[in-house]
Design an enzyme around this catalytic site. Structure first.
Site, PDB file in Angstrom:
ATOM      1  N   HIS A   1      -3.299  -9.852  12.387  1.00  0.00           N
ATOM      2  CA  HIS A   1      -2.555  -8.491  11.441  1.00  0.00           C
ATOM      3  C   HIS A   1      -2.227  -8.101  12.527  1.00  0.00           C
ATOM      4  O   HIS A   1      -3.327  -7.865  13.474  1.00  0.00           O
ATOM      5  CB  HIS A   1      -3.704  -7.955  10.604  1.00  0.00           C
ATOM      6  CG  HIS A   1      -2.763  -6.399   9.850  1.00  0.00           C
ATOM      7  ND1 HIS A   1      -2.187  -6.745   9.755  1.00  0.00           N
ATOM      8  CD2 HIS A   1      -3.488  -5.655  10.968  1.00  0.00           C
ATOM      9  CE1 HIS A   1      -1.874  -4.894   9.986  1.00  0.00           C
ATOM     10  NE2 HIS A   1      -2.820  -5.075  10.792  1.00  0.00           N
TER      11      HIS A   1
ATOM     12  N   GLU B   1       0.515  -0.973   0.069  1.00  0.00           N
ATOM     13  CA  GLU B   1       0.002   0.008   0.217  1.00  0.00           C
ATOM     14  C   GLU B   1       1.002   1.132  -0.013  1.00  0.00           C
ATOM     15  O   GLU B   1       0.742   2.424  -0.019  1.00  0.00           O
ATOM     16  CB  GLU B   1      -0.866   0.330   1.069  1.00  0.00           C
ATOM     17  CG  GLU B   1      -0.523  -0.286   2.205  1.00  0.00           C
ATOM     18  CD  GLU B   1      -1.448  -0.384   3.541  1.00  0.00           C
ATOM     19  OE1 GLU B   1      -1.773  -1.012   4.370  1.00  0.00           O
ATOM     20  OE2 GLU B   1      -2.233   0.726   3.561  1.00  0.00           O
TER      21      GLU B   1
ATOM     22  N   CYS C   1      -3.788  -3.065   4.063  1.00  0.00           N
ATOM     23  CA  CYS C   1      -2.409  -3.998   4.741  1.00  0.00           C
ATOM     24  C   CYS C   1      -3.149  -5.235   3.799  1.00  0.00           C
ATOM     25  O   CYS C   1      -2.761  -6.966   4.611  1.00  0.00           O
ATOM     26  CB  CYS C   1      -2.775  -4.201   6.391  1.00  0.00           C
ATOM     27  SG  CYS C   1      -2.512  -2.652   6.805  1.00  0.00           S
TER      28      CYS C   1
HETATM   29  N1  CAA Z   1       1.059   2.530  30.757  1.00  0.00           N
HETATM   30  C1  CAA Z   1       0.506   0.888  30.597  1.00  0.00           C
HETATM   31  N2  CAA Z   1      -0.432   1.005  29.423  1.00  0.00           N
HETATM   32  C2  CAA Z   1      -1.082   2.564  28.944  1.00  0.00           C
HETATM   33  C3  CAA Z   1      -0.443   3.727  29.780  1.00  0.00           C
HETATM   34  C4  CAA Z   1       0.340   3.580  30.763  1.00  0.00           C
HETATM   35  N3  CAA Z   1       1.038   4.173  31.704  1.00  0.00           N
HETATM   36  N4  CAA Z   1      -1.107   4.483  28.646  1.00  0.00           N
HETATM   37  C5  CAA Z   1      -2.133   4.380  27.932  1.00  0.00           C
HETATM   38  N5  CAA Z   1      -1.998   2.776  27.806  1.00  0.00           N
HETATM   39  C6  CAA Z   1      -2.299   2.016  27.474  1.00  0.00           C
HETATM   40  C7  CAA Z   1      -3.938   2.475  27.014  1.00  0.00           C
HETATM   41  O1  CAA Z   1      -5.199   2.024  28.045  1.00  0.00           O
HETATM   42  C8  CAA Z   1      -4.453   2.148  25.969  1.00  0.00           C
HETATM   43  O2  CAA Z   1      -4.552   0.093  26.446  1.00  0.00           O
HETATM   44  P1  CAA Z   1      -5.946  -0.513  26.017  1.00  0.00           P
HETATM   45  O3  CAA Z   1      -6.663  -0.290  24.489  1.00  0.00           O
HETATM   46  O4  CAA Z   1      -5.959  -1.231  25.877  1.00  0.00           O
HETATM   47  O5  CAA Z   1      -6.894   0.404  26.379  1.00  0.00           O
HETATM   48  C9  CAA Z   1      -2.720   2.147  25.232  1.00  0.00           C
HETATM   49  O6  CAA Z   1      -2.075   1.949  26.308  1.00  0.00           O
HETATM   50  C10 CAA Z   1      -3.134   3.372  24.207  1.00  0.00           C
HETATM   51  O7  CAA Z   1      -3.084   4.239  25.207  1.00  0.00           O
HETATM   52  P2  CAA Z   1      -4.516   5.022  23.675  1.00  0.00           P
HETATM   53  O8  CAA Z   1      -5.745   4.223  22.913  1.00  0.00           O
HETATM   54  O9  CAA Z   1      -4.858   6.098  25.210  1.00  0.00           O
HETATM   55  O10 CAA Z   1      -3.284   5.523  22.937  1.00  0.00           O
HETATM   56  P3  CAA Z   1      -3.902   6.404  21.723  1.00  0.00           P
HETATM   57  O11 CAA Z   1      -4.986   7.079  21.573  1.00  0.00           O
HETATM   58  O12 CAA Z   1      -2.682   7.636  21.802  1.00  0.00           O
HETATM   59  O13 CAA Z   1      -3.416   5.834  20.006  1.00  0.00           O
HETATM   60  C11 CAA Z   1      -3.575   4.181  18.496  1.00  0.00           C
HETATM   61  C12 CAA Z   1      -3.568   4.547  19.807  1.00  0.00           C
HETATM   62  C13 CAA Z   1      -4.925   4.994  18.372  1.00  0.00           C
HETATM   63  C14 CAA Z   1      -3.995   2.998  17.625  1.00  0.00           C
HETATM   64  C15 CAA Z   1      -2.652   4.564  17.892  1.00  0.00           C
HETATM   65  O14 CAA Z   1      -1.276   4.418  18.152  1.00  0.00           O
HETATM   66  C16 CAA Z   1      -3.421   4.817  16.182  1.00  0.00           C
HETATM   67  O15 CAA Z   1      -3.842   5.570  15.351  1.00  0.00           O
HETATM   68  N6  CAA Z   1      -2.223   3.883  15.482  1.00  0.00           N
HETATM   69  C17 CAA Z   1      -2.706   3.875  13.943  1.00  0.00           C
HETATM   70  C18 CAA Z   1      -4.162   2.702  13.635  1.00  0.00           C
HETATM   71  C19 CAA Z   1      -3.146   1.328  14.153  1.00  0.00           C
HETATM   72  O16 CAA Z   1      -2.529   1.039  14.074  1.00  0.00           O
HETATM   73  N7  CAA Z   1      -4.930   1.041  14.238  1.00  0.00           N
HETATM   74  C20 CAA Z   1      -4.656  -0.455  14.342  1.00  0.00           C
HETATM   75  C21 CAA Z   1      -6.591  -1.045  13.781  1.00  0.00           C
HETATM   76  S1  CAA Z   1      -6.349  -0.771  11.923  1.00  0.00           S
HETATM   77  C22 CAA Z   1      -5.327  -2.012  11.084  1.00  0.00           C
HETATM   78  O17 CAA Z   1      -4.731  -2.743  12.520  1.00  0.00           O
HETATM   79  C23 CAA Z   1      -5.056  -1.503   9.471  1.00  0.00           C
HETATM   80  C24 CAA Z   1      -3.155  -1.117   9.785  1.00  0.00           C
HETATM   81  O18 CAA Z   1      -2.198  -1.983   9.826  1.00  0.00           O
HETATM   82  C25 CAA Z   1      -3.269   0.528  10.269  1.00  0.00           C
END
Ligand code: CAA
Length: 417
Positions: A250, A83, A115
């Site tokens: 994935h 992609e 993906c």
């Molecule tokens: N200690 C331990 N854990 C902690 C923590 C701490 N101090 N602070 C936060 N966490 C945990 C949270 O509880 C959360 O865990 P859970 O989901 O189990 O509750 C985790 O850390 C992540 O925290 P947030 O959700 O608050 O993180 P975020 O909002 O900053 O971003 C994300 C996370 C949405 C994955 C972001 O990194 C992102 O947008 N990534 C790209 C998109 C992606 O990967 N999507 C996946 C599905 S799409 C797909 O699979 C296709 C692809 O390849 C992209």
């Protein structure tokens, strides 16, 4: 006897540099536990402009051919799932064919659906061989991508890059696919996309997670219906999903595999005969089983934790990690695989690990490939991220590797090591 078709061998390629995920967390003022425990990351590959989807695909395919003694004249199809291709028209597969001096007698094309592109290529190759149209020839399917969200974004700790090349044939030493059992689920959603001309993906992060889980449920239920009908699994003392020795997902970040496994278990717990007799809360608690996650999923995530997201290649990196560690122990056992591409489509399929898995994985030498990498500082990482995509650094590729050297008159010129 029914023809066996599947993955005979694989090889991986990764960028030469990586950052430690705790360095990234500290630089962003984030508790490192969020990235390590919260996302499941350890290290993240950093690709420079010389390491594009072509150079990584060519390096992985070259390694596959060299280390497994593949006769290119017996390869009738070369597919690249990506992609993050480099041209709106010219296929990455054509570049790979040229760089590896592969014969003209093969079909070459790219497959794209976020993906899922690599799985689309693998299924096209598998069904081509199973149909008999391949007349005994093999296919090479390469999954190659650079996952990039940009500096100071929520997606930043879920970047990465690399390639996995798969040899698909009637001698599936790694994994014989259960052709015809696949379950799919697709929907038109805006969870993750990359408008033309942009290097960085646009993502609705939390929504993308719910789309993934929703599509997984549909794909898994589709597979399960067929697997039950063919008596590959059954409702009994254990759930159908528990009858798979391992399940590969994935892996955009490692914690996602844990969420996915919980969702898959929830599907089984909800649909089991008498399943609705328990409360939703009780089913959710049972779905989260740590023991099940440890037994069926955790051992596949070692490479993903050290490389990060590789979009099309992520699930195949998990396959490499699993068979690298457990190829001998899993021989003859059935595993499940869940591929997801944003936009979106999910496909669940299964296969039986081959007797030659450990031998084939020894050729892939994944430890050696990772050991050659260099850890870089945050300053160096940010410098590399700011380099223009058409201005590759003048670095000499290592033997057997390829790099983009320059772009001249809109043509990409690659150097071979
Ligand atoms: N200690 C331990 N854990 C902690 C923590 C701490 N101090 N602070 C936060 N966490 C945990 C949270 O509880 C959360 O865990 P859970 O989901 O189990 O509750 C985790 O850390 C992540 O925290 P947030 O959700 O608050 O993180 P975020 O909002 O900053 O971003 C994300 C996370 C949405 C994955 C972001 O990194 C992102 O947008 N990534 C790209 C998109 C992606 O990967 N999507 C996946 C599905 S799409 C797909 O699979 C296709 C692809 O390849 C992209």
């Amino acid at each position: 006897m029914k023809k066996q078709v599947g993955i005979e061998a694989l090889a991986i390629a990764v960028p030469r540099r990586y950052v430690d995920i705790e360095d990234l967390a500290r630089a962003r003022g984030v508790d490192p536990a969020k990235f390590t425990a919260g996302l499941g990351a350890k290290e993240m590959a950093v690709a420079d402009p010389g390491e594009d989807s072509v150079s990584l695909a060519a390096t992985a395919a070259h390694r596959l051919i060299q280390r497994n003694g593949v006769d290119p004249s017996r390869v009738g199809m070369l597919v690249v799932g990506t992609e993050t291709g480099v041209d709106h028209s010219k296929a990455v597969a054509s570049h790979v064919q040229g760089l590896l001096k592969l014969p003209r007698t093969m079909r070459t094309f790219d497959t794209q659906h976020a993906c899922y592109g690599g799985t689309a290529g693998l299924m096209a190759a598998t069904e081509w061989i199973a149909s008999g149209a391949a007349a005994g020839r093999s296919a090479i399917v390469v999954c190659s991508d650079i996952a990039r969200y940009g500096l100071n974004t929520a997606g930043e700790p879920t970047q990465g890059g690399g390639a996995v090349a798969l040899l698909v044939s009637e001698q599936p030493d790694l994994l014989a696919l259960d052709i015809g059992l696949n379950g799919v689920c697709s929907m038109d959603v805006y969870d993750f996309w990359r408008p033309l001309g942009r290097r960085e993906a646009v993502v609705d992060g939390h929504y993308s997670i719910s789309c993934y889980l929703d599509a997984l449920s549909g794909a898994y239920r589709g597979w399960r219906e067929r697997a039950l009908a063919h008596e590959v699994v059954r409702w009994g003392d254990s759930l159908p999903g528990e009858q798979l020795a391992r399940i590969l997902y994935h892996v955009p970040f490692c914690k996602m595999a844990r969420k996915a496994h919980t969702q898959l278990r929830l599907c089984d717990l909800e649909d089991a005969p008498g399943g609705q007799d328990s409360t939703p809360a009780a089913r959710e608690e049972a779905a989260k089983s740590q023991a099940s996650y440890e037994a069926q999923v955790a051992s596949s995530l070692g490479l993903n934790a050290r490389i990060g997201n590789v979009y099309t290649a992520s699930m195949y990196l998990a396959l490499a990690g699993l068979l690298h560690g457990e190829g001998a122990a899993l021989a003859g056992k059935r595993v499940g695989l869940l591929s997801y591409g944003s936009g979106c489509v999910a496909e669940f399929y299964s296969g039986v690990v081959g007797e030659g898995a450990a031998r084939r994985m020894a050729q892939a030498d994944v430890e050696e490939v990772l050991a050659k990498r260099e850890r870089v500082s945050m300053e160096e990482y940010e410098r590399i991220m700011r380099l223009a995509s058409d201005a590759p650094e003048p670095l000499t590729p290592a033997p057997g590797e390829f790099r983009l050297a320059e772009i001249r008159d809109h043509r990409r010129i690659y150097a071979a090591g």
